[in-house]
Design an enzyme around this catalytic site. Structure first.
Site, PDB file in Angstrom:
ATOM      1  N   ASP A 701       0.833  -1.192   0.000  1.00 34.63           N
ATOM      2  CA  ASP A 701       0.000   0.000   0.000  1.00 34.63           C
ATOM      3  C   ASP A 701       0.882   1.262   0.000  1.00 34.63           C
ATOM      4  O   ASP A 701       0.648   2.205  -0.758  1.00 34.63           O
ATOM      5  CB  ASP A 701      -0.900  -0.061   1.240  1.00 34.63           C
ATOM      6  CG  ASP A 701      -1.903   1.057   1.248  1.00 34.63           C
ATOM      7  OD1 ASP A 701      -2.680   1.148   0.281  1.00 34.63           O
ATOM      8  OD2 ASP A 701      -1.881   1.861   2.212  1.00 34.63           O
ATOM      9  N   LYS A 705       1.457   4.269  -2.998  1.00 32.34           N
ATOM     10  CA  LYS A 705       1.438   5.721  -2.776  1.00 32.34           C
ATOM     11  C   LYS A 705       2.757   6.325  -3.226  1.00 32.34           C
ATOM     12  O   LYS A 705       2.793   7.400  -3.836  1.00 32.34           O
ATOM     13  CB  LYS A 705       1.217   6.018  -1.295  1.00 32.34           C
ATOM     14  CG  LYS A 705      -0.158   5.603  -0.792  1.00 32.34           C
ATOM     15  CD  LYS A 705      -0.253   5.810   0.707  1.00 32.34           C
ATOM     16  CE  LYS A 705      -1.560   5.261   1.237  1.00 32.34           C
ATOM     17  NZ  LYS A 705      -1.561   5.157   2.708  1.00 32.34           N
TER      18      LYS A 705
END
Ligand code: ADP
Ligand code: ASP
Ligand code: MG
Length: 837
Positions: A701, A705
């Site tokens: 995750d 980003k």
């Protein structure tokens, strides 16, 4: 005459809806779903058959026998195949096949005779009438085969006309009488009459067609005669659109249209309705629904006597190409009464219908448009009519300019709305389109302009664009600016967002949620889903009910949902992606349908470079925007800060920071001496993690980003696994969640040692992402206790921008970086930014 307990529903299946046996089967299914109500079916010829039969007639005249035989044999095969597929090899099938064979044998005979004769409209009509008759017979047999009582009724028994071949006008009184007599008894005994469209009986009982597209007229004639409750015209478009979709790609469905508006569109050439289809219904309250054959549950466009509240003064536009402009000029016309009347009388006697008339106020000239094919006839009849005036030089002459198109801009709301005509002309002027003539009817229902046919497409796109964005009345906003939101994903963030949206109070802005889509389907209301209804949908979703299972929910994939929604005239549509899925395809589709995008979903922008680049490129090509503040640091203004820095001339060289609430929490606990396994469980209990905490612990995750940030800085390339440190060792990746949790203590010792080693160096463990235009590094670092990153505890995010200006003293943004509230707030900010508010 038997009386019906309920008024019948007249269905018409257009050619495009009858392409092959599969399509006919679907049409039969549509009738079956309506079996509870009295039903009448009108069918067109199978797709392309009328054109092919016309070609047969022409070839027959020109005498190319091989081409002719091939054409006829293709047509025969198409019909026979459809019949065989639908009816099988039993008796019904055999009867139909021999009927088809006979029809084409007869056609061969007719074609043979034609070689020695001139092609007349009478013969042409005789040839092409076969298309409707065959498809109606096949349809009737298929319907019967599906267990519905059916009766084929030939058109000549019910539709009577004046008998002008190729262009017959219906005789209402005779048709009313015949249709009642022939059809009511059938309907009364619970059977469905199936009637070929497009055809009528002449006073001598020959067959004459009602003009191209005439099946629409057959349907309205029968509906009138039978006092129908409604008419469904099944077509290959989602409804009546704001413009011809082949010319204006972002044309939208109009959900409701007044019959005068529809009549105007049809009359001025919108192919979707026969020009005279609405005349039989004048004064009768019988609504027509133009409905998508592909989506039988949709109501498409309702054409009725209802006047929709006028948000849009202009509803739609259309163009008739192949027009010629005829101008009658002369000084002697000035003030001479009756010139106009005589002009149109002369044309009338030649059955030439004029589609636009404009007369200069000086009365120095009259100009009007007629179909090109009739221009010479029109000119000659005028020259004869005005012979005297011309010889006395009172009239200079009659000029014909071919190659023109008449555009009609239609809408009841134009009446009394100033500036619509100005809007049309300024749109055309901006597009460099020269307006040759204009006319506005006194009803103000329609503004027509004549332009060169070559400019017609551009002209339509210009006018469409000028009126689409509710910038009516020449540019000023007459209503609060409306923005329609489509939520893709309706989980926790979606629910919070809809509450936030309902609280936005800006007088000049009206935000409406038009649709919500989840993985099961969607709920859509072109007028906007009320906040009460959204709340109730949200409550149901929380209980685990998918949208498709809720009242008015429709089962569909995201792509299907979007193409349905895109068909409607949404104003400034925005697609908000709140999923965590691979939605790139749906997003591409939304962009091509003219939607802006707001993303909280990281995946599409963190997908392969080719995919994310394609999204940006499509957006650029379509003039659409993609905002994605919530993809990094939830509601924190990270992307925004980046853009502001760059816009002010700074250069961002490096962004680094803590981008995961879960990892931030776990590692700060571990640095404080808490065992790793306990810290993970506590993070779960606090709701920081995904349902499976390994999704966060894997670092993926954060890596996504980081990739999004890196790409902002110009990074070209993919995410490499080696650059991402996972806190889940290989052996633990494939375990079931329960087992992973129960064995997670095995990881505690290792983390204890790592934390101690860091502490010895006056450092703490943090999961850090660092990106530059050429690199991405994501993993655990021991950061000095004096660094700003060390000060961050718990689930907060922190980002440090190192730029040309902020070098020694970098720019730091800190705050909550996860949670539905802050993410939804980030999304809302993007929506408001798009609205320009
Ligand atoms: P049918 O199958 O009933 O004969 P048509 O082919 O005559 O239907 O009409 C549908 C076609 O009309 C569409 O495929 C579309 O290309 C064209 N069309 C032109 N203008 C419009 C409009 N304003 N709205 C919808 N369709 C339109
Ligand atoms: N088949 C005819 C045509 O192609 C009539 C119709 O489709 O309505 O024009
Ligand atoms: Mg048609």
């Amino acid at each position: 005459m038997p009386r019906l307990r309920r008024a019948p529903h007249v269905h018409k299946f257009g050619g495009a809806s009858l392409a092959d046996s599969a399509a006919i089967r679907r049409a039969v299914d549509i009738i079956r779903t309506h079996r509870g109500e009295p039903t009448v079916v009108v069918v067109s010829a199978m797709a392309g058959v009328t054109d092919a039969l016309l070609e047969v007639a022409h070839q027959a005249g020109s005498g190319d026998e091989r081409a002719l035989a091939a054409l006829i044999s293709q047509l025969r095969t198409r019909h026979s195949e459809a019949a065989r597929d639908l009816l099988g090899s039993g008796r019904a099938g055999d009867t139909m096949l021999s009927h088809i064979a006979e029809a084409f044998e007869e056609l061969e005979v007719v074609a043979l005779k034609l070689r020695r004769r001139e092609l007349t409209s009478r013969i042409t009509d005789h040839v092409i009438s076969r298309g409707e008759r065959l498809s109606a017979r096949i349809f009737a047999a298929a319907l019967q085969g599906s267990g519905i009582k059916t009766e084929y009724v030939d058109a000549v028994e019910v539709i009577h006309s004046d008998g002008v071949f190729g262009q017959a006008s219906p005789d209402f009184v005779a048709t009313d009488r015949a249709a009642e007599r022939a059809l009511l008894p059938i309907i009364a005994r619970g059977a469905v009459p199936v009637i070929p469209g497009f055809l009528s009986a002449t006073p001598n009982n020959e067959v004459a067609t009602l003009g191209r597209g005439g099946s629409d007229l057959t349907a309205t004639l029968l509906a009138r005669a039978l006092g129908a409750q409604r008419i469904s015209l099944w077509k290959d478009v989602p409804g009546l659109l704001t413009a011809d979709p082949r010319v204006v790609p972002d044309a939208r469905v109009i959900s409701q249209l007044h019959s005068r508006e529809a009549a105007e569109l049809a009359y001025y050439g919108a192919k979707v309705l026969h020009p005279r289809a609405l005349i039989p219904l004048a004064g009768r309250k019988i609504p027509i629904h133009v409905r998508p054959f592909d989506e039988p549950s949709s109501e498409g466009t309702e054409v009725s006597e209802q006047v929709a509240p006028g948000r849009f003064p202009v509803k739609a536009l259309t163009a008739a190409v192949g027009q010629a402009l005829i101008t009658v000029t002369g000084n002697g016309m000035l003030g001479v009464p009756g010139i106009a009347a005589r002009t149109f009388h002369a044309l009338h006697t030649h059955r030439i219908s004029v589609s636009l008339i404009s007369q200069a106020s000086s009365e120095h000239s009259i100009c009007f448009s007629v179909p090109e094919a009739l221009a010479i006839d029109a000119r000659d009849s005028l020259l004869r009519e005005f012979q005297g005036e011309i010889s006395r030089r009172e009239i200079d002459g009659v000029e014909v300019t071919p190659g023109m198109a008449t555009l009609a801009v239609v809408g009841l709301g134009m009446h009394g709305t100033p500036g619509v005509a100005a809007g049309v002309f300024s749109a055309l002027a901006k597009g460099g389109v020269n307006v040759v003539a204009i006319a506005q009817g006194s009803s103000e229902l329609n503004i027509s302009v004549v332009v060169a046919a070559a400019d017609a497409a551009e002209a339509q796109r210009r006018i469409h664009a000028a009126f689409q964005l509710s910038r009516i009345a020449g540019g000023s906003v007459v209503q609060p600016e409306r923005m329609e939101i489509v939520l893709l994903g309706f989980g926790q963030i979606g629910r919070v967002l809809s509450t936030l949206l309902s609280r936005v109070e800006r007088p000049a802005l009206s935000l409406n949620v038009a649709a919500v889509i989840d993985s099961s389907g969607f709920v859509f209301d072109p007028d906007g889903i009320s906040s009460r209804r959204l709340a109730s949908l949200a409550a149901q979703k929380r209980k685990g009910k998918p949208l498709a299972k809720l009242p008015s929910g429709v089962a569909a994939t995201a792509e299907e949902a979007l193409s349905h929604i895109a068909g409607y005239a949404l104003t400034r549509p925005v697609l908000v992606d709140l999923t965590a899925d691979d939605t790139a395809a749906a997003l591409e589709q939304a962009l091509t349908h003219g939607m802006d995008l707001v993303l909280a979903n990281k995946r599409p922008l963190a997908d392969r470079q080719a995919i994310s680049n394609a999204l940006w490129q499509t957006a650029k090509a379509r003039g659409r925007r993609i905002l994605h503040e919530a993809t990094v640091g939830a509601g924190l203004p990270i992307i925004d800060t980046y853009h502001k820095l760059v816009e002010s001339g700074d250069r961002v060289n490096r962004i680094e920071g803590l981008l995961s609430g879960t990892l931030g929490y776990v590692l700060s606990e571990v640095s404080d001496g808490v065992p790793f396994s306990r810290a993970v469980r506590a993070a779960m209990a606090r709701g920081y993690t995904e349902p499976d905490p390994r999704d966060d612990l894997s670092g993926m995750d954060v890596a996504r980003k980081a990739l999004i940030l890196a790409r902002l800085l110009g990074y070209q390339g993919e995410l490499t696994q080696s650059g991402v440190e996972s806190l889940v060792p290989k052996w633990a990746r494939a375990l079931p969640l329960k087992e992973f949790l129960s064995r997670s203590e095995e990881l505690d010792d290792g983390w204890k040692r790592r934390a101690a080693a860091a502490a010895a160096e006056k450092s703490v463990l943090r999961y850090v992402a660092a990106v530059t235009p050429s690199s991405i590094v994501v993993g655990v670092q021991a950061v000095p206790v004096t660094s700003p990153l060390a000060a961050i505890r718990g689930s907060d995010n922190q980002l440090v921008f190192v730029t040309d200006r902020y070098k020694a003293n970098p720019l730091v943004i800190t705050g909550p970086g996860a949670g539905a509230e802050v993410t939804a707030a980030g999304v809302l900010n993007d929506i408001l930014r798009l609205a320009g508010a």
